[in-house]
Design a protein around this motif. Structure first.
Motif, short mmCIF file in Angstrom:
data_model
loop_
_atom_site.label_atom_id
_atom_site.label_comp_id
_atom_site.label_asym_id
_atom_site.label_seq_id
_atom_site.Cartn_x
_atom_site.Cartn_y
_atom_site.Cartn_z
N UNK A 42 -5.01 19.31 -16.78
CA UNK A 42 -6.52 19.78 -16.94
C UNK A 42 -7.12 18.61 -16.72
N UNK A 43 -8.39 18.80 -16.17
CA UNK A 43 -9.56 17.86 -15.90
C UNK A 43 -10.96 18.04 -15.49
N UNK A 44 -11.48 17.23 -16.47
CA UNK A 44 -12.94 17.53 -16.20
C UNK A 44 -13.84 17.26 -17.53
N UNK A 45 -15.08 17.78 -17.55
CA UNK A 45 -16.22 17.84 -18.35
C UNK A 45 -16.18 18.92 -19.25
N UNK A 46 -16.01 19.14 -21.12
CA UNK A 46 -15.46 19.80 -21.39
C UNK A 46 -15.66 21.44 -21.40
N UNK A 47 -16.89 20.70 -21.19
CA UNK A 47 -17.46 22.56 -20.01
C UNK A 47 -17.76 23.29 -19.66
N UNK A 48 -16.93 22.60 -18.15
CA UNK A 48 -16.51 23.30 -17.66
C UNK A 48 -17.25 22.19 -16.23
N UNK A 49 -16.64 22.91 -14.86
CA UNK A 49 -17.57 22.73 -13.91
C UNK A 49 -18.50 23.31 -13.92
N UNK A 50 -19.57 22.51 -13.23
CA UNK A 50 -21.22 22.90 -13.14
C UNK A 50 -21.65 22.23 -14.57
N UNK A 51 -21.40 21.48 -15.20
CA UNK A 51 -21.61 21.22 -16.76
C UNK A 51 -22.90 20.59 -17.02
N UNK A 52 -22.87 19.47 -16.23
CA UNK A 52 -24.19 18.51 -16.03
C UNK A 52 -25.19 19.26 -15.39
N UNK A 53 -25.18 20.01 -14.67
CA UNK A 53 -26.40 20.73 -13.62
C UNK A 53 -26.87 21.96 -14.42
N UNK A 54 -26.40 22.15 -15.49
CA UNK A 54 -25.87 23.44 -16.70
C UNK A 54 -27.13 22.98 -17.47
N UNK A 55 -27.31 21.92 -17.83
CA UNK A 55 -27.87 21.31 -18.46
C UNK A 55 -26.63 21.14 -19.79
N UNK A 56 -25.73 20.88 -20.46
CA UNK A 56 -25.36 20.36 -20.93
C UNK A 56 -24.94 18.42 -20.60
N UNK A 57 -24.29 17.96 -21.65
CA UNK A 57 -24.55 15.64 -21.44
C UNK A 57 -24.04 16.03 -20.21
N UNK A 58 -23.92 14.98 -19.52
CA UNK A 58 -23.87 14.43 -18.47
C UNK A 58 -22.43 13.87 -19.10
N UNK A 59 -21.22 13.88 -17.83
CA UNK A 59 -19.90 13.39 -17.82
C UNK A 59 -20.02 11.48 -18.01
N UNK A 60 -19.17 11.03 -17.94
CA UNK A 60 -19.12 10.42 -17.53
C UNK A 60 -18.75 9.81 -15.80
N UNK A 61 -18.40 10.80 -15.31
CA UNK A 61 -17.66 11.17 -14.11
C UNK A 61 -19.05 11.95 -13.31
N UNK A 62 -18.90 12.39 -12.28
CA UNK A 62 -19.03 13.52 -11.65
C UNK A 62 -17.49 14.78 -11.44
N UNK A 63 -18.15 16.36 -11.31
CA UNK A 63 -16.77 16.79 -11.89
C UNK A 63 -16.21 16.56 -10.33
N UNK A 64 -16.18 16.42 -8.97
CA UNK A 64 -15.90 16.05 -7.92
C UNK A 64 -15.12 14.26 -8.09
N UNK A 65 -15.38 13.59 -8.17
CA UNK A 65 -14.70 12.19 -8.89
C UNK A 65 -13.46 12.14 -9.63
N UNK A 66 -14.10 13.20 -10.78
CA UNK A 66 -12.97 13.58 -11.64
C UNK A 66 -11.71 14.34 -10.54
N UNK A 67 -11.52 15.40 -10.09
CA UNK A 67 -11.09 15.84 -9.18
C UNK A 67 -10.26 15.23 -8.02
N UNK A 68 -11.37 14.46 -7.75
CA UNK A 68 -10.39 13.97 -6.27
C UNK A 68 -9.67 11.96 -6.72
N UNK A 69 -10.38 11.61 -8.36
CA UNK A 69 -9.05 11.16 -9.14
C UNK A 69 -7.70 11.15 -9.19
#
Length: 331
Positions: A42-69
């Motif tokens: 499992x990869x990505x933001x702890x709070x899941x897809x769209x978390x940074x957009x929803x107001x949670x702390x931003x991750x070091x990378x975007x959702x798309x970057x984690x998934x593409x990597x």
């Protein structure tokens, strides 16, 4: 059916790092996971897809970057994100599928899980293996829990996951809730444990013995609050109990080394040597001799520990340990 360990290091573990996992760390540790035979990560933001957009702390990378990597790192290993319907949207699920995700874990508090129905349908329509995660699964009494599971079974997810979000469940409670999922329909049970009461591994074992076939775990137990069930501990435990985990404990030491190389701190982790000793039933007084002999003769520590456990687990001499390692190294 073999027990499937789903590695949540790069998702639940992100809480501990203030969501700071980088794509370089994903590449380094992910490559070691792939080589070791991990089957689901499992990869990505702890709070899941769209978390940074929803107001949670931003991750070091975007959702798309984690998934593409992840799509670049994993070949035989499936990867996927976490998703909460009150955080992300259908477009996020579509994006994950477009990036090559093979599964998705869709979660909400068990008291609000009905809100996940349309998200489950969306994920299934895209061909994603779909898990419904019952966060705080312990808060409902048994009768209400059974009623809730009966509704979820009608959605036909692949798995229904019990999430011990506060790490307060006991093995008996865990086994009971797994049995209810099995009794109520076709979706297979899973378990995601936290270690606040030092019961994550015991609960995972109880879950499997009660019929769970998906268990979440994290390298070094890295995860929110008291941490998760540690992958290396569960792999050893399931191997010891002959529960046919698809991940071999013997192959995990290079993965732990990759974590260190990637400079990820593991505050909850047991020393790998201590797990080896427990797995093989060997006393810690001979650990130094075993480790030095393995290094001297170029053999895997796990293999040497296991061999000694067969030959003399009680009181081996340094000469005996060295002789066994020498013979193994000469093959």
């Amino acid at each position: 059916m073999a027990v499937e360990l789903y590695e949540v290091f790069f998702r639940d573990g992100s809480y501990v790092l203030d969501f700071g996992f980088t794509k370089e760390q994903l590449r380094t540790v992910g490559a070691a996971m792939e080589a070791a035979g991990f089957r689901h990560v499992e990869v990505g933001h702890g709070y899941g897809l769209g978390a940074a957009r929803a107001g949670y702390p931003a991750a070091a990378e975007s959702d798309e970057t984690y998934l593409k990597t992840a799509s670049q790192v994993f070949n035989n290993c499936a990867f996927g994100p976490f998703f909460m319907p009150n955080v992300g949207g259908d477009d996020d699920i579509s994006m994950a599928a477009d990036c090559g995700a093979k599964f998705i874990s869709i979660g909400n508090n068990i008291t609000q899980i009905e809100s996940a129905g349309s998200s489950v349908a969306k994920a299934k329509s895209l061909g994603l293996e779909t898990t419904v995660c019952l966060m705080k699964a312990y808060v409902l009494p048994e009768k209400e829990f059974r009623q809730k599971v009966s509704v979820l079974q009608s959605w036909e997810p692949d798995y229904i996951m019990i999430m011990d979000s506060a790490g307060n469940m006991t093995p008996d409670e865990t086994a009971n809730r797994v049995a209810i999922i099995n009794e109520e329909g076709g979706s297979r049970p899973g378990f995601h444990g936290h270690d606040n009461l030092s019961l994550a591994a015991a609960n995972a074992l109880a879950a499997v013995k009660s019929g769970a076939v998906r268990i979440d775990s994290s390298l070094g137990g890295l995860g929110r609050s008291g941490g998760n069930a540690a992958t290396e501990t569960l792999a050893a435990l399931f191997q010891k109990e002959k529960l046919s985990s698809t991940l071999s404990f013997d192959d995990l030491e290079p993965v732990m080394e990759a974590v260190r190389k990637a400079k990820v701190d593991l505050p909850y982790a047991k020393d790998f040597t201590d797990i080896l000793l427990g797995f093989c039933g060997l006393h810690s007084s001979i650990a130094k001799s075993l480790n030095e002999a393995a290094k001297r003769h170029g053999v895997k520590r796990a293999a040497l520990y296991e061999k000694l456990a067969e030959v003399n687990p009680v009181n081996p001499t340094e000469e005996e340990i060295d002789g066994i390692a020498r013979k193994m190294g000469a093959k």
